[in-house]
Write an enzyme that holds these catalytic residues in place. Structure first.
Site, PDB file in Angstrom:
ATOM      1  N   CYS A   2       0.869  -1.162   0.000  1.00 13.57           N
ATOM      2  CA  CYS A   2       0.000   0.000   0.000  1.00 13.57           C
ATOM      3  C   CYS A   2       0.915   1.223   0.000  1.00 13.57           C
ATOM      4  O   CYS A   2       2.124   1.103   0.097  1.00 13.57           O
ATOM      5  CB  CYS A   2      -0.837  -0.018   1.255  1.00 13.57           C
ATOM      6  SG  CYS A   2      -1.594  -1.639   1.498  1.00 13.57           S
ATOM      7  N   ARG A  27       0.880   2.239  -5.972  1.00  9.62           N
ATOM      8  CA  ARG A  27       1.131   1.166  -5.004  1.00  9.62           C
ATOM      9  C   ARG A  27      -0.134   0.427  -4.627  1.00  9.62           C
ATOM     10  O   ARG A  27      -0.087  -0.546  -3.877  1.00  9.62           O
ATOM     11  CB  ARG A  27       1.769   1.746  -3.733  1.00  9.62           C
ATOM     12  CG  ARG A  27       3.041   2.511  -3.990  1.00  9.62           C
ATOM     13  CD  ARG A  27       3.529   3.128  -2.708  1.00  9.62           C
ATOM     14  NE  ARG A  27       4.087   2.133  -1.834  1.00  9.62           N
ATOM     15  CZ  ARG A  27       5.345   1.746  -1.847  1.00  9.62           C
ATOM     16  NH1 ARG A  27       6.181   2.280  -2.702  1.00  9.62           N
ATOM     17  NH2 ARG A  27       5.766   0.825  -1.023  1.00  9.62           N
ATOM     18  N   TRP A  71      -3.728  -1.718  -1.311  1.00  7.63           N
ATOM     19  CA  TRP A  71      -3.774  -2.883  -2.192  1.00  7.63           C
ATOM     20  C   TRP A  71      -4.070  -4.054  -1.257  1.00  7.63           C
ATOM     21  O   TRP A  71      -3.268  -4.400  -0.400  1.00  7.63           O
ATOM     22  CB  TRP A  71      -2.431  -3.075  -2.893  1.00  7.63           C
ATOM     23  CG  TRP A  71      -2.405  -4.258  -3.798  1.00  7.63           C
ATOM     24  CD1 TRP A  71      -2.921  -4.334  -5.052  1.00  7.63           C
ATOM     25  CD2 TRP A  71      -1.826  -5.532  -3.525  1.00  7.63           C
ATOM     26  NE1 TRP A  71      -2.701  -5.581  -5.574  1.00  7.63           N
ATOM     27  CE2 TRP A  71      -2.042  -6.333  -4.667  1.00  7.63           C
ATOM     28  CE3 TRP A  71      -1.155  -6.090  -2.438  1.00  7.63           C
ATOM     29  CZ2 TRP A  71      -1.605  -7.654  -4.754  1.00  7.63           C
ATOM     30  CZ3 TRP A  71      -0.721  -7.400  -2.514  1.00  7.63           C
ATOM     31  CH2 TRP A  71      -0.934  -8.168  -3.666  1.00  7.63           C
ATOM     32  N   ASN A  95       1.667  -0.423   5.912  1.00  6.93           N
ATOM     33  CA  ASN A  95       1.981  -1.127   4.672  1.00  6.93           C
ATOM     34  C   ASN A  95       2.789  -2.350   5.069  1.00  6.93           C
ATOM     35  O   ASN A  95       3.785  -2.225   5.775  1.00  6.93           O
ATOM     36  CB  ASN A  95       2.809  -0.214   3.750  1.00  6.93           C
ATOM     37  CG  ASN A  95       3.316  -0.944   2.530  1.00  6.93           C
ATOM     38  OD1 ASN A  95       2.722  -1.918   2.090  1.00  6.93           O
ATOM     39  ND2 ASN A  95       4.417  -0.461   1.982  1.00  6.93           N
ATOM     40  N   GLY A  96       2.347  -3.535   4.631  1.00  6.91           N
ATOM     41  CA  GLY A  96       3.071  -4.755   4.975  1.00  6.91           C
ATOM     42  C   GLY A  96       2.091  -5.855   5.329  1.00  6.91           C
ATOM     43  O   GLY A  96       0.887  -5.733   5.119  1.00  6.91           O
ATOM     44  N   GLU A 464       6.911 -12.799 -21.885  1.00  5.42           N
ATOM     45  CA  GLU A 464       6.565 -11.420 -21.553  1.00  5.42           C
ATOM     46  C   GLU A 464       5.282 -10.991 -22.270  1.00  5.42           C
ATOM     47  O   GLU A 464       4.424 -10.327 -21.683  1.00  5.42           O
ATOM     48  CB  GLU A 464       7.742 -10.492 -21.901  1.00  5.42           C
ATOM     49  CG  GLU A 464       7.497  -9.015 -21.694  1.00  5.42           C
ATOM     50  CD  GLU A 464       7.103  -8.610 -20.269  1.00  5.42           C
ATOM     51  OE1 GLU A 464       7.166  -9.433 -19.348  1.00  5.42           O
ATOM     52  OE2 GLU A 464       6.698  -7.441 -20.095  1.00  5.42           O
ATOM     53  N   LYS A 468       1.933  -9.740 -20.266  1.00  6.66           N
ATOM     54  CA  LYS A 468       1.321  -8.427 -20.553  1.00  6.66           C
ATOM     55  C   LYS A 468      -0.155  -8.606 -20.863  1.00  6.66           C
ATOM     56  O   LYS A 468      -1.005  -7.894 -20.352  1.00  6.66           O
ATOM     57  CB  LYS A 468       2.057  -7.814 -21.744  1.00  6.66           C
ATOM     58  CG  LYS A 468       2.314  -6.368 -21.710  1.00  6.66           C
ATOM     59  CD  LYS A 468       3.496  -5.885 -20.928  1.00  6.66           C
ATOM     60  CE  LYS A 468       3.628  -6.347 -19.526  1.00  6.66           C
ATOM     61  NZ  LYS A 468       4.795  -5.900 -18.848  1.00  6.66           N
ATOM     62  N   GLU A 471      -2.235  -9.629 -17.692  1.00  4.15           N
ATOM     63  CA  GLU A 471      -2.425  -8.672 -16.603  1.00  4.15           C
ATOM     64  C   GLU A 471      -3.357  -7.517 -16.947  1.00  4.15           C
ATOM     65  O   GLU A 471      -4.000  -6.975 -16.059  1.00  4.15           O
ATOM     66  CB  GLU A 471      -1.090  -8.154 -16.060  1.00  4.15           C
ATOM     67  CG  GLU A 471      -0.292  -7.281 -16.995  1.00  4.15           C
ATOM     68  CD  GLU A 471       0.970  -6.719 -16.323  1.00  4.15           C
ATOM     69  OE1 GLU A 471       1.980  -6.632 -16.999  1.00  4.15           O
ATOM     70  OE2 GLU A 471       0.934  -6.386 -15.134  1.00  4.15           O
ATOM     71  N   HIS A 487       4.093 -31.843 -26.319  1.00  2.14           N
ATOM     72  CA  HIS A 487       4.207 -32.746 -25.168  1.00  2.14           C
ATOM     73  C   HIS A 487       3.061 -32.568 -24.190  1.00  2.14           C
ATOM     74  O   HIS A 487       3.176 -32.931 -23.026  1.00  2.14           O
ATOM     75  CB  HIS A 487       5.564 -32.545 -24.480  1.00  2.14           C
ATOM     76  CG  HIS A 487       6.711 -32.916 -25.377  1.00  2.14           C
ATOM     77  ND1 HIS A 487       6.981 -34.214 -25.743  1.00  2.14           N
ATOM     78  CD2 HIS A 487       7.621 -32.155 -26.019  1.00  2.14           C
ATOM     79  CE1 HIS A 487       8.015 -34.242 -26.565  1.00  2.14           C
ATOM     80  NE2 HIS A 487       8.421 -32.988 -26.747  1.00  2.14           N
ATOM     81  N   LYS A 586       1.652  -1.287  -8.877  1.00  2.00           N
ATOM     82  CA  LYS A 586       2.922  -1.086  -9.587  1.00  2.00           C
ATOM     83  C   LYS A 586       4.115  -1.579  -8.771  1.00  2.00           C
ATOM     84  O   LYS A 586       5.059  -2.121  -9.311  1.00  2.00           O
ATOM     85  CB  LYS A 586       3.078   0.401  -9.898  1.00  2.00           C
ATOM     86  CG  LYS A 586       4.301   0.756 -10.703  1.00  2.00           C
ATOM     87  CD  LYS A 586       4.104   0.403 -12.148  1.00  2.00           C
ATOM     88  CE  LYS A 586       5.313   0.667 -13.010  1.00  2.00           C
ATOM     89  NZ  LYS A 586       5.296  -0.191 -14.206  1.00  2.00           N
TER      90      LYS A 586
HETATM   91  C1  F6R Z   1       4.326  -6.580 -15.144  1.00  5.53           C
HETATM   92  C2  F6R Z   1       5.059  -5.932 -14.098  1.00  5.53           C
HETATM   93  C3  F6R Z   1       5.486  -6.746 -12.939  1.00  5.53           C
HETATM   94  C4  F6R Z   1       6.845  -6.252 -12.415  1.00  5.53           C
HETATM   95  C5  F6R Z   1       7.229  -7.010 -11.137  1.00  5.53           C
HETATM   96  C6  F6R Z   1       8.592  -6.610 -10.639  1.00  5.53           C
HETATM   97  O1  F6R Z   1       3.996  -5.686 -16.167  1.00  5.53           O
HETATM   98  O2  F6R Z   1       5.290  -4.753 -14.126  1.00  5.53           O
HETATM   99  O3  F6R Z   1       5.539  -8.096 -13.262  1.00  5.53           O
HETATM  100  O4  F6R Z   1       7.793  -6.457 -13.406  1.00  5.53           O
HETATM  101  O5  F6R Z   1       6.278  -6.760 -10.153  1.00  5.53           O
HETATM  102  O6  F6R Z   1       8.643  -5.240 -10.386  1.00  5.53           O
HETATM  103  P1  F6R Z   1      10.030  -4.489 -10.259  1.00  5.53           P
HETATM  104  O7  F6R Z   1      10.665  -4.517 -11.600  1.00  5.53           O
HETATM  105  O8  F6R Z   1       9.688  -3.116  -9.782  1.00  5.53           O
HETATM  106  O9  F6R Z   1      10.840  -5.257  -9.258  1.00  5.53           O
END
Ligand code: F6R
Length: 591
Positions: A2, A27, A71, A95-96, A464, A468, A471, A487, A586
């Protein structure tokens, strides 16, 4: 993970809290709340949903306050579960994750106390009130000693109208001292202003803010002096600049993010120390999460091919609990856009404790990861607001590929001939052709599942592309090694299943096409991202996008761009907000 914010000083606290929370929404954005102390009266507002819902709280009177954007971990994203949590004389934001919450809650229930939320954080307010004897810092120290897990806590008491007490363990927390008062936040940009001195709380440290001053304390109670952090105030608050979403705007910045990262590397002040480390490295471990983990996978292909050095890439949340074999001369590279991801930090700490040299690759200069590491290489992607990482991934790849070339040189293997310096221009071309994937969107909108296929570096990009899409579009999808499909997973291919093949290696192209054909024969609709024009005309391919050719191992930095665009367009067409996908945030500062 958070976001928390707080202020004690001469100004009205509420507008400061709301502004700070807005900047911390990356966050978490499922509920928010503020509490403002006004001469012994506490004004509180909590709302499910984003910080905007708190607008009426702007008129709260009072010079001391705390705020939170959540969050959800324990309990649904409801108003009751929103912070601040209040019990007796105490209000707090947290936060935690409190791991021994069940046992502590039972204790409180035995005392006859009642709870209004399902959160782990509320139990802290009960414990604090129980320990409180007129000194909020003393109560916080006693309480923190009883908590297991991670915490960044800001606490106020109705009986101490000018004070905020803070504690930090495994969750970031910074304090800003300015002429008009003292600020706190999970992250610097939420509070930073010109002339402000910013301090980071260390592990297990406490602080007491009294409206004028900030006092810092070590775990054993000693007051400690702190050096202010070296940070730059962000002049430009990121804006959408005409784009509908941050994600699309950030994708448009990929060429710049690559160019700026290359520039940073060219003027890296510790290049000789880095070369020395690379020279002696016999093993490399790369630890990271999510998208950063995928950049580690792409880097492994480059490091091993170019420098013939064994590389292990590990998901940080696994590595930290795995007792990994860290030999002498192991270089551990921790990759993290934010530099605050809890699992990556824990894996990096473990590596350091085990004697490895720790190299950080991060986008945030003053991040916890940067502070922890022996050497730091910065990606210059600029601030990324959209939850889905785009330009930061391309910047990580740029940096890691340049490192592969340095490593190859250190191992006496010469240059690869790939024109890495022209990457920004090539990325611009890839961006332009990526617009064509918009036409693919209708085929994906109600797909039961989507597959991304590739081999070698193309497989890493497939992972990747799939992440993308998952998510931000919420479609089930898998990135798969093309040769492995038969397989088992081939059973999932049905008439109309969208399959996206990535093809940038002439060495592996026919092999990948075998798998593509197997899906086509079973009714899949096949889309192609390729740097090899001859494959666009193949009968299996429904539609394709051509990207510039930069050679097999360095292709991910370009081939990922159409996949990022695909995820974006599918997300928007499905009516989602690609900048704020459900259930995500994020920065993941909890385990
Ligand atoms: C996906 C994404 C997440 C981050 C992951 C690590 O689009 O952004 O999978 O890559 O949470 O975050 P960082 O790079 O900040 O350690």
């Amino acid at each position: 993970m958070c976001g928390i914010v707080g202020y004690a000083g001469r100004r009205q606290a509420a507008p400061i809290l709301l502004e700070g929370l807005k900047k911390l929404e990356y966050r978490g954005y499922d509920s928010a709340g503020v509490a403002v102390l006004d001469n012994g009266t506490l004004h509180v507002m909590k709302r499910a949903g984003s910080v905007e819902g708190l607008a009426p709280a702007k008129s709260f009177a009072g010079n001391v306050g705390i705020g939170h954007t959540r969050w959800a971990t324990h309990g649904a994203p409801t108003e009751e579960n929103a912070h601040p949590h209040i019990f007796g004389r105490i209000a707090l934001v947290h936060n935690g994750i409190i791991e021994n919450m069940k046992q502590l809650k039972e204790e409180c229930l035995e005392r006859g106390e009642t709870f209004i939320s399902e959160t782990d954080s509320e139990v802290i307010a009960h414990l604090l009130d129980f320990c409180y004897e007129g000194d909020i810092l003393a109560a916080l120290k006693k309480t923190a000693a009883r908590l297991s897990g991670s915490l960044a806590l800001a606490v106020i008491s109705l009986e101490e109208p000018q004070r905020i007490a803070l504690a930090r363990r495994a969750s970031p927390l910074v304090v800003g001292r300015a002429e008009d008062g003292v600020y706190l936040a999970s992250d610097i940009p939420a509070i930073a202003a010109k002339g402000m001195k910013v301090y980071a709380l260390g592990e297990n440290e406490f602080a007491l803010l009294d409206g004028k001053e900030a006092h810092f304390y070590a775990e054993d109670g000693r007051e400690i002096e702190k050096k202010p952090l070296d940070y730059a105030v962000e002049e430009d608050v990121p804006e959408k600049k005409g784009f509908r979403h941050f994600m699309r705007k950030e994708m448009s910045e990929i060429p710049l993010s690559i160019a700026n990262t290359q520039q940073i590397l060219r003027s890296y002040p510790k290049i000789s120390a880095l070369r020395e480390v690379l020279c002696h490295a016999e093993y490399i471990h790369i630890v990271a999460c999510g998208t950063a983990y995928h950049s580690g996978l792409c880097a492994k292909v480059a490091f091993e091919t170019r420098a013939r050095i064994p590389v292990e890439v590990a998901v940080a949340s696994e590595y930290r609990y795995r007792d990994p074999v860290i030999q002498r001369n192991t270089l551990v590279i921790a990759v993290s856009q934010s530099g605050e991801t809890a699992d990556t930090l824990a894996a990096a700490e473990l590596a350091k404790r085990s004697g490895a040299t720790l190299l950080a690759v991060t986008n945030v200069r003053y991040s916890s990861l940067a502070r922890l590491s022996d050497l730091v290489l910065f990606t210059a992607a600029g601030r990324e607001i959209a939850v889905a990482a785009t330009k930061s991934f391309n910047a990580q790849l740029t940096l890691l590929f340049a490192l592969a070339e340095e490593l190859a040189m250190a191992k006496g293997r010469g240059g690869c001939g790939a024109e890495l310096f022209s990457l920004p221009e090539l990325a611009q071309r890839a961006l332009a052709s990526s617009e064509e994937v918009r036409a693919w969107t209708p085929h994906f909108l109600s797909a039961k599942s989507v597959f991304f296929l590739g081999r070698g570096a193309d497989y890493c990009v497939a992972l990747e592309g799939s992440l993308k899409l998952k998510e931000i579009s919420y479609l089930p999808s898998e990135g798969y090694p093309a040769g492995e499909l038969k397989h088992g997973t081939l059973a999932l291919i049905e008439k109309g299943t969208p399959v996206v093949a990535i093809l940038t290696s002439s060495r592996l192209a026919e092999k990948t096409m075998n798998a593509v054909h197997e899906t086509y024969a079973r009714g899949a609709k096949v889309f192609l991202v390729t740097s090899l024009p001859e494959y666009r005309k193949r009968e299996e391919i429904l539609s394709s996008v051509l990207i510039p050719d930069i050679g097999e191992i360095y292709s991910p930095v370009l081939s990922v761009i159409p996949l990022q665009a695909l995820a974006y367009y599918v997300s928007v067409a499905r009516g989602n907000d690609p900048d704020k996908p459900r259930n995500l945030a994020k920065s993941v500062t909890v385990e």
